[in-house]
Scaffold this motif. Structure first.
Motif, PDB file in Angstrom:
ATOM      1  N   GLY A  10       0.819  -1.204   0.000  1.00 33.15           N
ATOM      2  CA  GLY A  10       0.000   0.000   0.000  1.00 33.15           C
ATOM      3  C   GLY A  10       0.848   1.246   0.000  1.00 33.15           C
ATOM      4  N   LEU A  11       0.185   2.366   0.257  1.00 32.01           N
ATOM      5  CA  LEU A  11       0.846   3.670   0.328  1.00 32.01           C
ATOM      6  C   LEU A  11       1.081   4.026   1.789  1.00 32.01           C
ATOM      7  CD1 LEU A  11       1.772   6.367  -0.949  1.00 32.01           C
ATOM      8  CD2 LEU A  11      -0.630   7.118  -0.810  1.00 32.01           C
ATOM      9  N   VAL A  12       2.310   4.388   2.099  1.00 32.37           N
ATOM     10  CA  VAL A  12       2.653   4.729   3.478  1.00 32.37           C
ATOM     11  C   VAL A  12       3.608   5.904   3.457  1.00 32.37           C
ATOM     12  CG1 VAL A  12       4.564   3.058   3.544  1.00 32.37           C
ATOM     13  CG2 VAL A  12       3.446   3.755   5.677  1.00 32.37           C
ATOM     14  N   GLN A  13       3.553   6.719   4.496  1.00 33.32           N
ATOM     15  CA  GLN A  13       4.457   7.863   4.594  1.00 33.32           C
ATOM     16  C   GLN A  13       5.840   7.421   5.051  1.00 33.32           C
ATOM     17  OE1 GLN A  13       2.597  10.742   7.191  1.00 33.32           O
ATOM     18  NE2 GLN A  13       1.323  11.546   5.544  1.00 33.32           N
ATOM     19  N   PRO A  14       6.855   8.196   4.710  1.00 36.19           N
ATOM     20  CA  PRO A  14       8.198   7.881   5.214  1.00 36.19           C
ATOM     21  C   PRO A  14       8.193   7.764   6.732  1.00 36.19           C
ATOM     22  CG  PRO A  14       8.316   9.562   3.523  1.00 36.19           C
ATOM     23  CD  PRO A  14       6.843   9.347   3.793  1.00 36.19           C
ATOM     24  N   GLY A  15       8.904   6.745   7.229  1.00 33.71           N
ATOM     25  CA  GLY A  15       8.914   6.482   8.651  1.00 33.71           C
ATOM     26  C   GLY A  15       7.829   5.529   9.117  1.00 33.71           C
ATOM     27  N   GLY A  16       6.904   5.224   8.233  1.00 32.22           N
ATOM     28  CA  GLY A  16       5.802   4.354   8.583  1.00 32.22           C
ATOM     29  C   GLY A  16       6.163   2.878   8.486  1.00 32.22           C
ATOM     30  N   SER A  17       5.142   2.048   8.704  1.00 33.58           N
ATOM     31  CA  SER A  17       5.335   0.594   8.728  1.00 33.58           C
ATOM     32  C   SER A  17       4.281  -0.095   7.879  1.00 33.58           C
ATOM     33  CB  SER A  17       5.231   0.069  10.162  1.00 33.58           C
ATOM     34  OG  SER A  17       6.224   0.607  10.997  1.00 33.58           O
ATOM     35  N   LEU A  18       4.661  -1.260   7.378  1.00 38.30           N
ATOM     36  CA  LEU A  18       3.739  -2.158   6.693  1.00 38.30           C
ATOM     37  C   LEU A  18       4.147  -3.587   7.019  1.00 38.30           C
ATOM     38  CD1 LEU A  18       3.346  -0.738   3.043  1.00 38.30           C
ATOM     39  CD2 LEU A  18       1.549  -0.891   4.771  1.00 38.30           C
ATOM     40  N   ARG A  19       3.170  -4.486   6.952  1.00 40.41           N
ATOM     41  CA  ARG A  19       3.459  -5.901   7.118  1.00 40.41           C
ATOM     42  C   ARG A  19       2.955  -6.649   5.893  1.00 40.41           C
ATOM     43  NH1 ARG A  19       0.843 -10.543  10.939  1.00 40.41           N
ATOM     44  NH2 ARG A  19       2.751 -11.700  11.434  1.00 40.41           N
ATOM     45  N   LEU A  20       3.873  -7.244   5.174  1.00 43.07           N
ATOM     46  CA  LEU A  20       3.522  -8.041   4.007  1.00 43.07           C
ATOM     47  C   LEU A  20       3.345  -9.500   4.411  1.00 43.07           C
ATOM     48  CD1 LEU A  20       6.050  -6.648   1.362  1.00 43.07           C
ATOM     49  CD2 LEU A  20       3.833  -5.723   2.064  1.00 43.07           C
ATOM     50  N   SER A  21       2.485 -10.194   3.680  1.00 41.76           N
ATOM     51  CA  SER A  21       2.327 -11.626   3.891  1.00 41.76           C
ATOM     52  C   SER A  21       2.448 -12.348   2.553  1.00 41.76           C
ATOM     53  CB  SER A  21       0.991 -11.943   4.551  1.00 41.76           C
ATOM     54  OG  SER A  21      -0.074 -11.571   3.700  1.00 41.76           O
ATOM     55  N   ARG A  67      15.724  -2.686   9.900  1.00 43.90           N
ATOM     56  CA  ARG A  67      14.404  -2.067   9.698  1.00 43.90           C
ATOM     57  C   ARG A  67      13.339  -3.108   9.351  1.00 43.90           C
ATOM     58  NH1 ARG A  67      13.648   1.231   5.532  1.00 43.90           N
ATOM     59  NH2 ARG A  67      15.264   0.280   4.224  1.00 43.90           N
ATOM     60  N   PHE A  68      13.726  -4.147   8.649  1.00 45.05           N
ATOM     61  CA  PHE A  68      12.786  -5.179   8.214  1.00 45.05           C
ATOM     62  C   PHE A  68      13.015  -6.454   9.028  1.00 45.05           C
ATOM     63  CE2 PHE A  68      12.114  -3.772   3.491  1.00 45.05           C
ATOM     64  CZ  PHE A  68      11.820  -2.495   3.925  1.00 45.05           C
ATOM     65  N   THR A  69      11.927  -7.213   9.244  1.00 45.25           N
ATOM     66  CA  THR A  69      12.000  -8.491   9.942  1.00 45.25           C
ATOM     67  C   THR A  69      11.221  -9.543   9.166  1.00 45.25           C
ATOM     68  OG1 THR A  69      12.147  -7.379  12.091  1.00 45.25           O
ATOM     69  CG2 THR A  69      11.598  -9.722  12.086  1.00 45.25           C
ATOM     70  N   GLN A  82       7.842  -7.763   8.071  1.00 50.28           N
ATOM     71  CA  GLN A  82       7.503  -6.564   8.826  1.00 50.28           C
ATOM     72  C   GLN A  82       8.484  -5.474   8.414  1.00 50.28           C
ATOM     73  OE1 GLN A  82       4.943  -5.904  11.098  1.00 50.28           O
ATOM     74  NE2 GLN A  82       5.698  -3.798  10.941  1.00 50.28           N
ATOM     75  N   MET A  83       7.967  -4.388   7.890  1.00 53.96           N
ATOM     76  CA  MET A  83       8.802  -3.298   7.401  1.00 53.96           C
ATOM     77  C   MET A  83       8.555  -2.050   8.239  1.00 53.96           C
ATOM     78  SD  MET A  83       8.404  -3.901   3.292  1.00 53.96           S
ATOM     79  CE  MET A  83       6.720  -3.286   3.264  1.00 53.96           C
ATOM     80  N   ASN A  84       9.578  -1.601   8.928  1.00 60.79           N
ATOM     81  CA  ASN A  84       9.493  -0.409   9.758  1.00 60.79           C
ATOM     82  C   ASN A  84      10.430   0.673   9.221  1.00 60.79           C
ATOM     83  OD1 ASN A  84       7.745  -1.840  11.503  1.00 60.79           O
ATOM     84  ND2 ASN A  84       9.465  -2.561  12.741  1.00 60.79           N
ATOM     85  N   SER A  85      10.228   1.883   9.685  1.00 55.68           N
ATOM     86  CA  SER A  85      11.077   3.010   9.292  1.00 55.68           C
ATOM     87  C   SER A  85      11.239   3.076   7.778  1.00 55.68           C
ATOM     88  CB  SER A  85      12.443   2.904   9.979  1.00 55.68           C
ATOM     89  OG  SER A  85      12.311   2.859  11.377  1.00 55.68           O
ATOM     90  N   LEU A  86      10.138   2.994   7.093  1.00 53.72           N
ATOM     91  CA  LEU A  86      10.191   2.938   5.632  1.00 53.72           C
ATOM     92  C   LEU A  86      10.716   4.231   5.030  1.00 53.72           C
ATOM     93  CD1 LEU A  86       6.933   0.922   5.084  1.00 53.72           C
ATOM     94  CD2 LEU A  86       9.164   0.296   4.147  1.00 53.72           C
ATOM     95  N   LYS A  87      11.451   4.061   3.939  1.00 52.82           N
ATOM     96  CA  LYS A  87      12.049   5.182   3.227  1.00 52.82           C
ATOM     97  C   LYS A  87      11.521   5.202   1.798  1.00 52.82           C
ATOM     98  CE  LYS A  87      16.391   4.322   5.702  1.00 52.82           C
ATOM     99  NZ  LYS A  87      17.850   4.051   5.533  1.00 52.82           N
ATOM    100  N   GLN A 110       2.913 -12.855  -7.720  1.00 56.08           N
ATOM    101  CA  GLN A 110       2.584 -11.734  -8.604  1.00 56.08           C
ATOM    102  C   GLN A 110       3.034 -10.391  -8.039  1.00 56.08           C
ATOM    103  OE1 GLN A 110       0.488 -12.872  -6.367  1.00 56.08           O
ATOM    104  NE2 GLN A 110      -0.312 -10.983  -5.482  1.00 56.08           N
ATOM    105  N   GLY A 111       3.375 -10.381  -6.769  1.00 57.31           N
ATOM    106  CA  GLY A 111       3.909  -9.171  -6.158  1.00 57.31           C
ATOM    107  C   GLY A 111       2.849  -8.289  -5.522  1.00 57.31           C
ATOM    108  N   THR A 112       3.283  -7.451  -4.601  1.00 53.49           N
ATOM    109  CA  THR A 112       2.428  -6.447  -3.976  1.00 53.49           C
ATOM    110  C   THR A 112       3.176  -5.121  -3.971  1.00 53.49           C
ATOM    111  OG1 THR A 112       1.062  -5.939  -2.040  1.00 53.49           O
ATOM    112  CG2 THR A 112       3.175  -6.996  -1.608  1.00 53.49           C
ATOM    113  N   GLN A 113       2.486  -4.058  -4.349  1.00 55.23           N
ATOM    114  CA  GLN A 113       3.129  -2.749  -4.493  1.00 55.23           C
ATOM    115  C   GLN A 113       3.245  -2.063  -3.145  1.00 55.23           C
ATOM    116  OE1 GLN A 113       4.268  -0.941  -7.417  1.00 55.23           O
ATOM    117  NE2 GLN A 113       5.103   0.368  -5.800  1.00 55.23           N
ATOM    118  N   VAL A 114       4.434  -1.587  -2.856  1.00 57.28           N
ATOM    119  CA  VAL A 114       4.680  -0.753  -1.682  1.00 57.28           C
ATOM    120  C   VAL A 114       5.161   0.608  -2.174  1.00 57.28           C
ATOM    121  CG1 VAL A 114       6.141  -0.425   0.348  1.00 57.28           C
ATOM    122  CG2 VAL A 114       5.202  -2.685  -0.163  1.00 57.28           C
TER     123      VAL A 114
END
Length: 118
Positions: A10-21, A67-69, A82-87, A110-114
């Motif tokens: 998805g769309l996230v601001q710098p410094g934000g987090s996302l969790r992909l599965s 930053r990622f786990t 788990q993606m933290n402190s995204l740039k 097929q991939g997921t857009q970050v």
């Protein structure tokens, strides 16, 4: 046949987090190393991280280390990132891939857009 389905981008601001599965099917998930790779706009595939069969050995590219786990749940045939402190430079399509070795893979989803943007 091998199927890998990524979700959570998805769309996230710098410094934000996302969790992909990554939901896996068509092979014995617990027997294989699994990778995350990504492709930024206009660039080639970049390896991100790999996890061994039982969460015991984890490796990361220098660009995401700290930053990622990566993790996996073999009971659910699912892997996570788990993606933290995204740039902004983390913006890419993220793929999960079935490993054939700690440093190689053969199938990916097929991939997921970050997208990291303010």
């Amino acid at each position: 046949q091998v199927q890998l389905v990524e979700a959570g981008g998805g769309l996230v601001q710098p410094g934000g987090s996302l969790r992909l599965s990554c939901a896996a099917s068509g092979f014995t998930f617990s027997n294989y190393w699994m990778h995350w790779v990504r492709q930024a706009p206009g660039k080639g595939l970049e390896w991100v991280s790999v996890i061994n069969t039982a969460n015991g050995r984890l490796y990361y590219s220098d660009s995401v280390k700290g930053r990622f786990t990566i993790s996996r749940d073999n009971a659910k045939n699912t892997m996570y990132l788990q993606m933290n402190s995204l740039k902004s430079e983390d913006t890419a399509v993220y793929y999960c891939a079935k490993g054939v070795a700690p440093a190689a893979y053969d199938y990916w989803g097929q991939g997921t857009q970050v997208t990291v943007s303010s």
